[in-house]
Write an enzyme that holds these catalytic residues in place. Structure first.
Site, mmCIF file in Angstrom:
data_model
loop_
_atom_site.group_PDB
_atom_site.id
_atom_site.type_symbol
_atom_site.label_atom_id
_atom_site.label_comp_id
_atom_site.label_asym_id
_atom_site.label_seq_id
_atom_site.Cartn_x
_atom_site.Cartn_y
_atom_site.Cartn_z
ATOM 1 N N LEU A 288 -9.679 5.252 4.824
ATOM 2 C CA LEU A 288 -10.468 6.419 4.395
ATOM 3 C C LEU A 288 -9.623 7.683 4.292
ATOM 4 O O LEU A 288 -10.141 8.778 4.089
ATOM 5 C CB LEU A 288 -11.622 6.658 5.382
ATOM 6 N N SER A 289 -8.342 7.534 4.503
ATOM 7 C CA SER A 289 -7.397 8.640 4.375
ATOM 8 C C SER A 289 -7.653 9.816 5.316
ATOM 9 O O SER A 289 -7.846 10.958 4.896
ATOM 10 C CB SER A 289 -7.345 9.134 2.931
ATOM 11 N N SER B 39 -5.453 11.054 7.179
ATOM 12 C CA SER B 39 -4.292 11.955 7.190
ATOM 13 C C SER B 39 -4.445 13.049 6.135
ATOM 14 O O SER B 39 -4.187 14.222 6.409
ATOM 15 C CB SER B 39 -2.981 11.182 6.989
ATOM 16 N N ASP C 14 -5.504 11.246 -2.538
ATOM 17 C CA ASP C 14 -6.256 11.532 -1.310
ATOM 18 C C ASP C 14 -6.435 13.032 -1.089
ATOM 19 O O ASP C 14 -7.529 13.505 -0.792
ATOM 20 C CB ASP C 14 -5.544 10.903 -0.099
HETATM 21 C C1 GLA Z 1 -2.608 5.463 -0.014
HETATM 22 C C2 GLA Z 1 -1.945 6.692 -0.652
HETATM 23 C C3 GLA Z 1 -2.582 7.031 -1.998
HETATM 24 C C4 GLA Z 1 -2.641 5.793 -2.906
HETATM 25 C C5 GLA Z 1 -3.230 4.599 -2.167
HETATM 26 C C6 GLA Z 1 -3.154 3.330 -2.975
HETATM 27 O O1 GLA Z 1 -3.916 5.753 0.332
HETATM 28 O O2 GLA Z 1 -2.056 7.808 0.216
HETATM 29 O O3 GLA Z 1 -1.891 8.081 -2.606
HETATM 30 O O4 GLA Z 1 -1.382 5.503 -3.422
HETATM 31 O O5 GLA Z 1 -2.569 4.368 -0.929
HETATM 32 O O6 GLA Z 1 -3.939 3.426 -4.112
#
Ligand code: GLA
Length: 356
Positions: free
Chosen positions: A102-103, A105, A149
């Protein structure tokens, strides 16, 4: 200065995986899970995490090798751009799971970047926030992530996905009309060690594709070019080209409310990430295999960088819970772990929280 509070959301990418560093398309939306940054004046830079129960006082440009680097990296990036950041105390808390795809960071970087820009009265726009936040991760922490993200954490709009062209950063909000359908996120609770080294390796392989074909961008490539590649390079390039097509088709499917088509595209995307881009893993494959072809489940695929993390599931309203217990039990039997199902709704991007 009294305390000011800012929050930035996590994201789920509906489709368009490993395309954002290849000048490709992505289709993410922000979720209603956040990282909060509470900022107040102080004599020195202090960062405090409620989750880790840790407090760090830092001096630039020292790195600590911990979560605090994502924050120090933001201050570092501001200063590099010529902005003077006064010492401040930044207290972080979050209800975004770490490592679930879910990002978290990017949410952390964006909450802090936006917060500092507001507290310091820097007059900068959303795109500048995205760039500073991303510099922290790429140049300070050292993960060569794409732009999806941070872009989503800044520009997201509730009830919409963002159809983003990462080549020129043009974008369109696509209404996320889920009437009669649902999206769930399954956290596999695994994050394999090789995640960031393999991520950087995929980037290198894609750079190699361009070198072999003497192209500047994946967007200059067509099907005939694929025939000039072999082995791993062929597989990586084929994924990127096909995935871009799938994003465009998904946008059309969403616009006409064709969820069956969208579900099929999710499954194709997963197969490609598994077989061509090779960033899936046993655990996420197991979850996808368990769910697809079940009544009411329209599609599922791994989300994010891969090697663990989350699986997005698109289903007819009310059907997913029928399978949830059986899936949890089967997963536990196979991997000895408890997966977690998160109900998520869409959200707006970063904002100041009023009234605190
Ligand atoms: C991670 C990276 C994104 C993207 C995805 C894969 O989440 O932070 O920038 O490259 O992987 O789609």
């Amino acid at each position: 200065m009294s305390v000011r509070i800012f929050k930035a959301p996590g994201r789920i990418n509906i489709i368009g995986e490993h395309t954002d560093y290849n000048d490709g398309f992505v289709l993410p939306f922000a979720v209603d899970r956040y990282v909060w940054a509470e900022i107040e004046e102080s004599d020195e830079f202090e960062v405090i995490s409620e989750e880790f129960n840790e407090k760090k006082v830092f001096k630039l440009p020292e790195k600590s090798g911990t979560w605090a680097d994502y924050i120090m990296g933001v201050v570092w990036a501001f200063e590099r751009e010529g902005y003077r950041v006064k010492p401040m105390r930044i207290r972080i808390h979050s209800n975004l799971p770490i490592g679930a795809g879910l990002s978290s960071s990017a949410a952390l970087e964006v909450a802090v970047t936006y917060g500092i820009s507001r507290v310091m009265d820097f007059n900068i726009d959303g795109m500048e926030i995205v760039k500073i936040a991303r510099s922290s991760e790429v140049e300070f922490v050292g993960v060569r992530c794409g732009i999806m993200d941070q872009f989503t954490a800044v520009f997201a709009k509730k009830d919409h996905a963002i159809f983003l062209d990462t080549m020129d950063l043009s974008y369109e909000y696509i209404p996320l009309n889920l009437k009669g359908y649902e999206i769930h996120l399954i956290d596999s609770k695994v994050k394999h060690e090789l995640a960031s080294s393999e991520y950087n390796k995929r980037r290198q392989e894609c750079e190699e594709v361009l070198k072999v074909l003497k192209k500047n961008s994946f967007r200059e490539m067509c099907e005939e070019d694929l025939a000039k590649l072999e082995g791993v390079l062929f597989k990586r390039a084929k994924h990127v080209l096909d995935e871009n097509d799938r994003v465009r088709e998904s946008v059309e499917a969403l616009k006409r409310g064709d969820m069956v088509k969208l579900g099929e595209l999710l499954v194709r995307s997963h197969e490609s990430l598994r077989d061509l881009y090779e960033v899936s893993c046993e655990e996420t494959d197991f979850i996808v295999d368990f769910l697809v072809n079940k009544d009411g489940i329209l599609g599922a695929r791994m989300v994010g960088g891969g090697f663990g993390g989350g699986v997005i599931v698109l289903s007819k309203e009310g059907t997913f819970p029928e399978y949830e217990e059986a899936l949890k039990a089967a997963y536990k039997r196979r991997f000895g772990k408890d997966l977690e199902v998160l109900e998520v709704r869409s959200s707006d991007g970063v904002m100041e929280v009023e009234g605190n």
